[in-house]
Design a protein around this motif. Structure first.
Motif, mmCIF file in Angstrom:
data_model
loop_
_atom_site.group_PDB
_atom_site.id
_atom_site.type_symbol
_atom_site.label_atom_id
_atom_site.label_comp_id
_atom_site.label_asym_id
_atom_site.label_seq_id
_atom_site.Cartn_x
_atom_site.Cartn_y
_atom_site.Cartn_z
ATOM 1 N N VAL A 94 4.646 6.954 21.743
ATOM 2 C CA VAL A 94 5.271 7.029 23.073
ATOM 3 C C VAL A 94 4.255 6.712 24.164
ATOM 4 O O VAL A 94 4.515 5.912 25.071
ATOM 5 C CB VAL A 94 5.900 8.426 23.296
ATOM 6 N N GLY A 95 3.070 7.313 24.073
ATOM 7 C CA GLY A 95 2.039 7.075 25.079
ATOM 8 C C GLY A 95 1.628 5.618 25.154
ATOM 9 O O GLY A 95 1.566 5.034 26.243
ATOM 10 N N LEU A 96 1.390 5.029 23.981
ATOM 11 C CA LEU A 96 0.997 3.614 23.941
ATOM 12 C C LEU A 96 2.112 2.724 24.472
ATOM 13 O O LEU A 96 1.859 1.777 25.222
ATOM 14 C CB LEU A 96 0.636 3.210 22.508
ATOM 15 N N ALA A 102 -0.300 1.662 15.436
ATOM 16 C CA ALA A 102 -0.356 0.389 16.154
ATOM 17 C C ALA A 102 0.887 -0.444 15.865
ATOM 18 O O ALA A 102 1.493 -1.026 16.779
ATOM 19 C CB ALA A 102 -1.617 -0.368 15.770
ATOM 20 N N VAL A 103 1.280 -0.485 14.589
ATOM 21 C CA VAL A 103 2.454 -1.291 14.213
ATOM 22 C C VAL A 103 3.707 -0.726 14.879
ATOM 23 O O VAL A 103 4.503 -1.464 15.484
ATOM 24 C CB VAL A 103 2.616 -1.320 12.674
ATOM 25 N N MET A 104 3.893 0.604 14.794
ATOM 26 C CA MET A 104 5.083 1.210 15.360
ATOM 27 C C MET A 104 5.091 1.089 16.885
ATOM 28 O O MET A 104 6.126 0.840 17.488
ATOM 29 C CB MET A 104 5.180 2.689 14.958
ATOM 30 N N ALA A 105 3.901 1.273 17.513
ATOM 31 C CA ALA A 105 3.824 1.159 18.972
ATOM 32 C C ALA A 105 4.168 -0.249 19.423
ATOM 33 O O ALA A 105 4.868 -0.438 20.421
ATOM 34 C CB ALA A 105 2.446 1.569 19.472
ATOM 35 N N SER A 106 3.703 -1.253 18.666
ATOM 36 C CA SER A 106 4.004 -2.629 19.075
ATOM 37 C C SER A 106 5.488 -2.922 18.925
ATOM 38 O O SER A 106 6.082 -3.642 19.736
ATOM 39 C CB SER A 106 3.152 -3.635 18.294
ATOM 40 N N ALA A 107 6.124 -2.328 17.903
ATOM 41 C CA ALA A 107 7.582 -2.482 17.770
ATOM 42 C C ALA A 107 8.279 -1.860 18.971
ATOM 43 O O ALA A 107 9.212 -2.448 19.545
ATOM 44 C CB ALA A 107 8.060 -1.812 16.477
ATOM 45 N N ALA A 108 7.797 -0.675 19.393
ATOM 46 C CA ALA A 108 8.396 0.010 20.544
ATOM 47 C C ALA A 108 8.195 -0.796 21.825
ATOM 48 O O ALA A 108 9.109 -0.932 22.642
ATOM 49 C CB ALA A 108 7.801 1.411 20.687
ATOM 50 N N GLY A 127 17.253 2.190 26.149
ATOM 51 C CA GLY A 127 16.182 3.024 25.609
ATOM 52 C C GLY A 127 15.993 2.848 24.112
ATOM 53 O O GLY A 127 15.779 3.809 23.378
ATOM 54 N N LEU A 128 16.062 1.577 23.683
ATOM 55 C CA LEU A 128 15.982 1.292 22.250
ATOM 56 C C LEU A 128 14.649 1.708 21.630
ATOM 57 O O LEU A 128 14.571 1.993 20.435
ATOM 58 C CB LEU A 128 16.208 -0.210 22.010
ATOM 59 N N ALA A 129 13.593 1.751 22.468
ATOM 60 C CA ALA A 129 12.273 2.122 21.939
ATOM 61 C C ALA A 129 12.277 3.541 21.367
ATOM 62 O O ALA A 129 11.433 3.890 20.543
ATOM 63 C CB ALA A 129 11.213 1.992 23.037
ATOM 64 N N ASN A 130 13.247 4.346 21.818
ATOM 65 C CA ASN A 130 13.309 5.718 21.317
ATOM 66 C C ASN A 130 13.733 5.788 19.857
ATOM 67 O O ASN A 130 13.490 6.790 19.183
ATOM 68 C CB ASN A 130 14.243 6.546 22.181
ATOM 69 N N ILE A 131 14.375 4.723 19.363
ATOM 70 C CA ILE A 131 14.679 4.639 17.930
ATOM 71 C C ILE A 131 13.373 4.675 17.145
ATOM 72 O O ILE A 131 13.246 5.398 16.150
ATOM 73 C CB ILE A 131 15.474 3.349 17.617
ATOM 74 N N VAL A 132 12.395 3.897 17.642
ATOM 75 C CA VAL A 132 11.080 3.864 16.983
ATOM 76 C C VAL A 132 10.440 5.251 17.034
ATOM 77 O O VAL A 132 9.904 5.745 16.038
ATOM 78 C CB VAL A 132 10.173 2.808 17.646
ATOM 79 N N THR A 133 10.525 5.901 18.222
ATOM 80 C CA THR A 133 9.951 7.247 18.368
ATOM 81 C C THR A 133 10.514 8.196 17.312
ATOM 82 O O THR A 133 9.775 8.930 16.655
ATOM 83 C CB THR A 133 10.269 7.801 19.768
ATOM 84 N N LEU A 134 11.834 8.181 17.149
ATOM 85 C CA LEU A 134 12.476 9.092 16.203
ATOM 86 C C LEU A 134 12.083 8.772 14.760
ATOM 87 O O LEU A 134 11.816 9.671 13.966
ATOM 88 C CB LEU A 134 14.000 9.020 16.359
#
Lengths: 181, 123
Positions: A66-68, A18-24, A44-51
């Motif tokens: 990614v899904g969230l 939840a925390v990481m998804a909200s950051a993304a 595509g900065l959210a991909n930093i969180v994905t990695l």
């Protein structure tokens, strides 16, 4: 009428995701505010969180994030179930598929920068394929592919470098991205 | 060159390989841009005589009511090389730009450069 109680047991992993998804989602919404002339081009900065999640918590957690992120940011931006959403979903699934394979490669040889570039290229290719097959059939893919892949290469490199820097930082400060449980 | 040094500090050997390979791939795509998906449609009397692309150099002879119209495809371009029609308008058009067409009358031959299917406008 008997009062019913629905209780959700929240595990530590749920909290982390939840925390990481909200950051993304935050990054995805923030970069949507940047005016860019060509649709489909964004950092595509959210991909930093994905990695980061992929390296820290594994592929399953990364897929959740990614899904969230795709669903939640689409709801916030008002693009849910529109072609934009479909493109975002296609790109997300393609990059997750590629990452699932690449993350098995030996860590000594392959790091976040390489993974980020390949994932970015897969993301862009899937989106353009969707445009070609469904949204605007007949558009010459060979004509636009080089330009969009060049952009994806650059954003993938930058995001990969940021990820590598953050991972280096996290090695010294273990509190990074650790949710307060 | 400090930027390069800073970047390479985060690159593992395989990453450098991926970087190089993807660059080559993208470079190849740039080099081949426009040579694929660029179609040529030759029509005779309104019916499609030949639908092809610009990749192969060739001479196409199209028999019309007055005689043969010669269509030349060379180096990713197409033109009408010769035509028996009196005014020679289609021959004088020279190499066709993408999306252009040349119509040879009264020999009833036409050549169109561009997509034979949908495009984003008429879709």
């Amino acid at each position: 009428m008997t009062p019913s109680t629905i209780s959700l047991t929240v595990t530590a992993e749920d909290r982390r995701i939840a925390v990481m998804a909200s950051a993304a989602v935050g990054l995805a919404v923030a970069e949507a505010a940047i005016p860019l002339p060509i649709p489909g081009i964004k950092p595509g900065l959210a991909n930093i969180v994905t990695l980061l999640v992929l390296y820290r918590y594994g592929w399953r957690a990364a897929a959740w994030v990614v899904g969230l992120r795709i669903v939640a940011s689409a709801l916030l931006l008002g693009t849910f179930l529109t072609p934009t959403f479909a493109m975002s979903l296609a790109g997300g699934l393609a990059s997750l598929a590629v990452l699932a394979m690449l993350v098995r490669l030996p860590r000594r040889w392959f790091g976040p920068v390489g993974l980020s570039i390949v994932a970015a290229l897969a993301h862009m290719t899937a989106q353009l394929l969707l445009v070609d097959l469904w949204l605007m059939p007949g558009v010459s893919l060979a004509g636009i592919l080089p330009f969009f892949l060049t952009v994806a290469w650059v954003t993938g490199l930058v995001n990969g470098l940021v990820t590598a820097r953050l991972m280096e930082y996290a090695e010294t400060r273990t509190t990074l991205a650790e949710p307060a449980a | 060159m400090r930027a390069v040094a800073a970047v390479s500090a985060y690159l593992r050997p395989g990453d450098a390989l991926i970087l190089a390979l993807t660059l080559v791939l993208i470079g190849t795509l740039w080099a081949n841009r426009g040579t694929r998906g660029d179609g040529v449609v030759v029509r005779r009397g309104g019916e499609v005589f030949l639908a092809t692309d610009l990749r192969l150099n060739r001479l196409i002879s199209v028999p019309g009511p007055l005689g043969n119209t010669l269509v030349e495809i060379h180096a990713g371009q197409v033109r009408i090389l010769s035509d028996p029609s009196p005014r020679q308008l289609c021959v004088r058009q020279g190499w066709l730009a993408p999306g252009d067409n040349a119509i040879c009358l009264p020999n009833r031959v036409s050549v169109e450069r561009g997509h034979s299917g949908h495009d984003s406008i008429n879709y």
